[in-house]
Design an enzyme around this catalytic site. Structure first.
Site, PDB file in Angstrom:
ATOM      1  N   ARG B 175       0.859  -1.177   0.000  1.00 26.13           N
ATOM      2  CA  ARG B 175       0.000   0.000   0.000  1.00 26.13           C
ATOM      3  C   ARG B 175       0.895   1.226   0.000  1.00 26.13           C
ATOM      4  NH1 ARG B 175       0.086   1.831   5.186  1.00 26.13           N
ATOM      5  NH2 ARG B 175      -1.565   3.324   4.828  1.00 26.13           N
ATOM      6  N   ARG B 179      -3.385  10.024   2.785  1.00 26.19           N
ATOM      7  CA  ARG B 179      -4.409  10.414   3.751  1.00 26.19           C
ATOM      8  C   ARG B 179      -5.296  11.489   3.146  1.00 26.19           C
ATOM      9  NH1 ARG B 179      -0.296  11.255   8.455  1.00 26.19           N
ATOM     10  NH2 ARG B 179       0.379   9.114   8.786  1.00 26.19           N
ATOM     11  N   ARG B 258      21.029  -3.101   1.958  1.00 29.58           N
ATOM     12  CA  ARG B 258      21.309  -1.732   1.555  1.00 29.58           C
ATOM     13  C   ARG B 258      22.034  -1.047   2.693  1.00 29.58           C
ATOM     14  NH1 ARG B 258      17.348   1.966   0.728  1.00 29.58           N
ATOM     15  NH2 ARG B 258      15.769   0.708   1.800  1.00 29.58           N
ATOM     16  N   ARG B 289      17.726  12.477   1.604  1.00 29.96           N
ATOM     17  CA  ARG B 289      17.177  13.429   2.564  1.00 29.96           C
ATOM     18  C   ARG B 289      18.282  14.149   3.311  1.00 29.96           C
ATOM     19  NH1 ARG B 289      14.109   9.224   6.733  1.00 29.96           N
ATOM     20  NH2 ARG B 289      15.760   7.663   6.769  1.00 29.96           N
ATOM     21  N   GLU B 312      21.885  12.229   3.499  1.00 32.95           N
ATOM     22  CA  GLU B 312      21.810  10.769   3.488  1.00 32.95           C
ATOM     23  C   GLU B 312      21.780  10.263   2.049  1.00 32.95           C
ATOM     24  OE1 GLU B 312      18.980   9.109   6.342  1.00 32.95           O
ATOM     25  OE2 GLU B 312      18.394   7.644   4.835  1.00 32.95           O
ATOM     26  N   TYR B 360      13.988  -5.900   8.933  1.00 24.31           N
ATOM     27  CA  TYR B 360      13.993  -4.534   9.436  1.00 24.31           C
ATOM     28  C   TYR B 360      13.121  -4.472  10.681  1.00 24.31           C
ATOM     29  CZ  TYR B 360      13.641   0.313  10.325  1.00 24.31           C
ATOM     30  OH  TYR B 360      13.711   1.512  10.984  1.00 24.31           O
ATOM     31  N   ASP B 362      11.955  -1.801  13.789  1.00 26.84           N
ATOM     32  CA  ASP B 362      12.037  -0.535  14.507  1.00 26.84           C
ATOM     33  C   ASP B 362      12.491  -0.823  15.943  1.00 26.84           C
ATOM     34  OD1 ASP B 362      11.427   1.530  12.750  1.00 26.84           O
ATOM     35  OD2 ASP B 362       9.271   1.152  12.878  1.00 26.84           O
TER      36      ASP B 362
HETATM   37  C1  LIG Z   1      19.314   4.164   9.169  1.00 24.79           C
HETATM   38  C2  LIG Z   1      18.421   3.596  10.226  1.00 24.79           C
HETATM   39  C3  LIG Z   1      17.417   4.386  10.773  1.00 24.79           C
HETATM   40  C4  LIG Z   1      16.589   3.874  11.738  1.00 24.79           C
HETATM   41  N1  LIG Z   1      15.600   4.681  12.243  1.00 24.79           N
HETATM   42  C5  LIG Z   1      14.775   4.178  13.178  1.00 24.79           C
HETATM   43  C6  LIG Z   1      13.733   4.971  13.696  1.00 24.79           C
HETATM   44  O1  LIG Z   1      13.567   6.142  13.329  1.00 24.79           O
HETATM   45  N2  LIG Z   1      12.901   4.424  14.632  1.00 24.79           N
HETATM   46  C7  LIG Z   1      13.058   3.138  15.064  1.00 24.79           C
HETATM   47  O2  LIG Z   1      12.290   2.705  15.917  1.00 24.79           O
HETATM   48  N3  LIG Z   1      14.042   2.363  14.585  1.00 24.79           N
HETATM   49  C8  LIG Z   1      14.886   2.855  13.662  1.00 24.79           C
HETATM   50  N4  LIG Z   1      15.886   2.057  13.161  1.00 24.79           N
HETATM   51  C9  LIG Z   1      15.997   0.680  13.643  1.00 24.79           C
HETATM   52  C10 LIG Z   1      16.894   0.540  14.849  1.00 24.79           C
HETATM   53  O3  LIG Z   1      18.197   0.945  14.563  1.00 24.79           O
HETATM   54  C11 LIG Z   1      16.849  -0.922  15.238  1.00 24.79           C
HETATM   55  O4  LIG Z   1      15.554  -1.243  15.671  1.00 24.79           O
HETATM   56  C12 LIG Z   1      17.767  -1.284  16.329  1.00 24.79           C
HETATM   57  O5  LIG Z   1      19.057  -0.888  16.008  1.00 24.79           O
HETATM   58  C13 LIG Z   1      17.720  -2.781  16.485  1.00 24.79           C
HETATM   59  O6  LIG Z   1      18.547  -3.163  17.501  1.00 24.79           O
HETATM   60  P1  LIG Z   1      19.376  -4.489  17.387  1.00 24.79           P
HETATM   61  O7  LIG Z   1      19.938  -4.676  18.742  1.00 24.79           O
HETATM   62  O8  LIG Z   1      18.582  -5.573  16.792  1.00 24.79           O
HETATM   63  O9  LIG Z   1      20.543  -4.210  16.282  1.00 24.79           O
HETATM   64  P2  LIG Z   1      21.731  -3.190  16.291  1.00 24.79           P
HETATM   65  O10 LIG Z   1      21.376  -1.907  16.906  1.00 24.79           O
HETATM   66  O11 LIG Z   1      22.241  -3.174  14.894  1.00 24.79           O
HETATM   67  O12 LIG Z   1      22.816  -3.884  17.244  1.00 24.79           O
HETATM   68  C14 LIG Z   1      23.572  -5.007  16.825  1.00 24.79           C
HETATM   69  C15 LIG Z   1      24.925  -4.932  17.503  1.00 24.79           C
HETATM   70  O13 LIG Z   1      25.625  -6.142  17.268  1.00 24.79           O
HETATM   71  C16 LIG Z   1      26.993  -5.844  17.126  1.00 24.79           C
HETATM   72  N5  LIG Z   1      27.679  -6.926  16.436  1.00 24.79           N
HETATM   73  C17 LIG Z   1      27.457  -7.361  15.169  1.00 24.79           C
HETATM   74  N6  LIG Z   1      28.318  -8.344  14.868  1.00 24.79           N
HETATM   75  C18 LIG Z   1      29.092  -8.571  15.987  1.00 24.79           C
HETATM   76  C19 LIG Z   1      30.167  -9.439  16.283  1.00 24.79           C
HETATM   77  N7  LIG Z   1      30.619 -10.316  15.385  1.00 24.79           N
HETATM   78  N8  LIG Z   1      30.714  -9.378  17.500  1.00 24.79           N
HETATM   79  C20 LIG Z   1      30.281  -8.480  18.425  1.00 24.79           C
HETATM   80  N9  LIG Z   1      29.272  -7.646  18.174  1.00 24.79           N
HETATM   81  C21 LIG Z   1      28.686  -7.672  16.968  1.00 24.79           C
HETATM   82  C22 LIG Z   1      26.987  -4.557  16.332  1.00 24.79           C
HETATM   83  O14 LIG Z   1      28.218  -3.876  16.483  1.00 24.79           O
HETATM   84  C23 LIG Z   1      25.811  -3.827  16.937  1.00 24.79           C
HETATM   85  O15 LIG Z   1      26.215  -2.954  17.977  1.00 24.79           O
HETATM   86  C24 LIG Z   1      16.730   2.547  12.172  1.00 24.79           C
HETATM   87  C25 LIG Z   1      17.721   1.739  11.623  1.00 24.79           C
HETATM   88  C26 LIG Z   1      18.558   2.246  10.658  1.00 24.79           C
HETATM   89  C27 LIG Z   1      19.579   1.359  10.068  1.00 24.79           C
END
Ligand SMILES: Cc1cc2nc3c(=O)[nH]c(=O)nc-3n(C[C@H](O)[C@H](O)[C@H](O)COP(=O)(O)OP(=O)(O)OC[C@H]3O[C@@H](n4cnc5c(N)ncnc54)[C@H](O)[C@@H]3O)c2cc1C
Ligand SMILES: Cc1cc2nc3c(=O)[nH]c(=O)nc-3n(C[C@H](O)[C@H](O)[C@H](O)COP(=O)(O)OP(=O)(O)OC[C@H]3O[C@@H](n4cnc5c(N)ncnc54)[C@H](O)[C@@H]3O)c2cc1C
Lengths: 395, 395
Positions: B175, B179, B258, B289, B312, B360, B362
């Site tokens: 979708r 709005r 990406r 952006r 970006e 992905y 949040d």
């Molecule tokens: C550009 C971007 C914009 C975003 N904007 C939003 C937003 O506006 N609102 C929102 O709610 N969410 C947003 N997000 C999503 C948000 O970043 C994620 O929800 C969040 O980071 C997820 O947490 P995570 O712990 O799963 O992963 P991550 O935050 O990626 O943490 C994973 C960690 O694992 C570590 N790691 C990986 N491999 C290894 C290894 N071999 N040894 C040791 N450590 C390792 C990494 O260094 C990292 O610190 C965005 C994400 C991106 C990429």
């Protein structure tokens, strides 16, 4: 009559005074209102066909930055997170209000940043020197330039005042709000929202105290009833929130007001305009704005097949009209000074609120002023026997 | 090594798991991260010249409708009332996003109500039958019509994917948000705001528990250090939040992602663009952006003579890039199934988070998923000795 204090008018000013005195000073308070409902102009009711809450005397949005007022009002109602935003239709287009960077970019068909937009408006405003501008139009142009003035202020102002802006005093315009960013909040206050259960429920809770009696349909100037000016003034302390000129029998002449006419309509659609308030800036559209009440409460379960809209028309008030906004001509200000003088000599009567002081007051201002009157005048009087001296209508 | 549980990755997923296990289950938790800071992609820091909080891995806006997550996060930070709104520059004009009644009226130079706008868009969308549309462009046109598609989606999508939208699968578009009112909130969630003291302070409080030890600069695949896969897997329970393909040495091939490039700049003006995020929809503008970080915290006392912006750029990730968004081609989905299979056979290792599940997420989803993993897998294991079986990467 068993009352320590008579309050004339059950609007926010009168009820706030009544509540504080009933609760904190333990006074028996008798509130009268000549209307058949409490709440003054903030009164609202469910439109019968749809159940949609309608503000009978024009749309009321609560907002304040005053901590004390915010604490106070939260005793009587919760607020929704509603944030007011207004759009304006002009010459077949729709623009964000108050004038902001989006409005400017849309109007001129550009994508300027803040600095470039400021420069553009400054250049256009340079056409007229602010110091030399002596009418509304020239003053406005000297502040925001002719194009934006003509689009968003000229027709709207002319309709609001039924007067060509060239014939309105320049002093009316002290500043015109223009934001060089994309913020289109209508109010700048810290707190904002709408009462969760509606205005009338809020006002009823304010009045709901064992020491408060409210008599509706009761005119202070109707000498045939018990709580009239003739019977009460000078005998029982009075807080009067009706029109100050009426109190003195128009002795110094009538103060002039603008009023509004409202045309309410139920339409067989879920959403008529997509926004709570749409302004109409074109002079040839007779109304100044259209309110669509359902949008004030997106959280409510309103019917999906009907909506209520209200067109608003502005004009000078004549006898019998609801007085809404003080016109405030130089003559009005002269008269007001004379009334103020009379008021200060009126024994045991205080003048308050919008009508009693001939001032436009937002709700939070009326509430704040009522709290101050209790602190500064009524408490010293009732607690310590201080004389009850009105500071005049401007108290 | 004195740990009951090893968590690989100190992002929101890893730290939420660590905190719950340390606090509720009383486990000694050892968290490692190969970066030199905690927090994963939500990490933020003060830009040194201005003190303005900058999100190093792209702007992060917190929002959720999940009550449990909202309760949980409020234990570790307060939130500002920030509400996210985005504008888009296209062909020399600025428009409100997501596409709403204002966008439509501005783009077509009209003042339509909701019903008329719906009819207009429906007519334009009629050009292509949705069922027959098999690429992104056709599908999008079948939903919102060619004019709005070409203005607001075509160039932006092409830049995001470095791919002509005619060559992207139609299934990508389920979708397109349009709005038919003037609501331009970016998110629809019940709760929204930014952490009052910034993301890093929040993440640090999450990690701040006597049973939690965090070791930074520590790569799970570096066999020379104590907490490596070689030493730990199969011996101590592990929650792994790094890339799933890397865990298995890319045995089934690499999953495609990406990434984003960020160009940060300090400018000598108070306000560069008047809004936190401006999208650029034109294909010939190389960035997608621009973020201006000061606007995320209007309540803070930031310098009046400087601002920080970040352009970006979007592209496919290659070796060494930060993986940001799963590309999710049919090949990726095949590989993911194979990794899922491997994961389910990996003793005492659970896969979680954005990288560990190739999804992905949040922030609120990552936090919610972490809470569920603790409830459904880790608590039964540590409390009742249930076997620790990964449901695969999709757990
Ligand atoms: C550009 C971007 C914009 C975003 N904007 C939003 C937003 O506006 N609102 C929102 O709610 N969410 C947003 N997000 C999503 C948000 O970043 C994620 O929800 C969040 O980071 C997820 O947490 P995570 O712990 O799963 O992963 P991550 O935050 O990626 O943490 C994973 C960690 O694992 C570590 N790691 C990986 N491999 C290894 C290894 N071999 N040894 C040791 N450590 C390792 C990494 O260094 C990292 O610190 C965005 C994400 C991106 C990429
Ligand atoms: C069109 C309009 C829109 C407004 N919108 C907003 C808004 O969005 N936000 C905001 O904060 N404020 C708004 N206001 C202001 C708000 O209505 C006032 O702040 C509030 O009504 C002031 O309360 P008050 O008690 O002073 O006066 P009122 O509410 O006018 O109450 C005065 C009362 O006195 C009674 N009375 C008068 N004469 C007599 C008499 N002789 N005998 C007995 N009773 C008498 C009247 O019947 C009335 O009930 C608006 C006002 C108007 C007119």
């Amino acid at each position: 009559m068993n009352a320590d204090l008579v309050v004339v008018g059950s609007g926010f000013f009168g009820l706030t005074v009544a509540r504080q005195c009933a609760e904190d000073l333990g006074l028996k308070v008798l509130v009268i209102d000549r209307r058949d409902h409490i709440g003054g102009n903030a009164y609202s009711e469910a439109e019968p066909e749809t159940g949609i809450e309608v503000h009978r005397y024009g749309a009321h949005l609560f907002h304040t930055s005053n901590e004390r007022v915010w604490q106070h009002v939260n005793r009587f109602t919760k607020f929704t997170p509603y944030v007011h935003r207004v759009f304006s239709t002009y010459s077949g287009g729709v623009y964000s209000m108050p004038v902001n960077l989006h409005t400017i970019n849309q109007y001129f068909g550009k994508a300027l940043g803040p600095a470039a937009a400021r420069a553009l408006v400054a250049e256009q405003a340079g056409e007229i020197d602010t110091a030399a501008a002596d009418n509304f139009e020239d003053k406005a142009i000297s502040l925001i330039g002719r194009p934006l003035y003509e689009a968003f202020f000229k027709g709207y102002t002319a309709k609001q005042w039924q007067t060509d802006p060239r014939n309105l005093p320049g002093a009316t315009v002290t500043r015109l709000p223009v934001r060089y960013n994309y913020d289109n909040r209508y109010f700048n206050d810290t707190y904002e929202g709408l009462p969760v259960d509606g205005y009338t429920a809020w006002l009823e809770r304010l009045a709901d105290h064992e020491n408060i009696e409210v008599r509706l349909g009761t005119d202070f100037f109707d000498a045939s009833q018990e709580v009239s000016k003739a019977n009460v003034a000078g005998n029982v302390p009075v807080v009067y929130t009706g029109p100050v000129d009426t109190y003195f029998g128009d002795a110094e002449g009538q103060l002039s007001w603008r009023t509004l006419d409202f045309e309410q309509e139920v339409l067989p659609v879920e959403d008529f305009q997509g926004v709570p308030v749409m302004n109409y800036a074109d002079e040839d559209v007779p109304y100044t704005r259209i309110h669509e009440f359902r949008h004030f409460h997106p959280e409510r379960d309103y019917p999906k097949d009907k909506t209520v809209i209200m067109r608003e028309f502005s004009r000078f008030a004549v006898a019998g009209d609801e007085p809404y906004y003080p016109v405030n001509t130089p003559e009005d200000r002269q008269k007001l000074l004379a009334y103020r003088d009379l008021a200060s000599r009126e024994k045991d009567v205080l003048f308050g609120g919008r009508l009693g002081t001939y001032k436009y007051l937002d709700m939070h201002m009326a509430i704040g002023a009522a709290l101050s009157m209790v602190d500064n005048k009524l408490t010293p009087h009732f607690k310590d026997g201080a004389a009850l001296v009105a500071g005049g209508v401007d108290a």
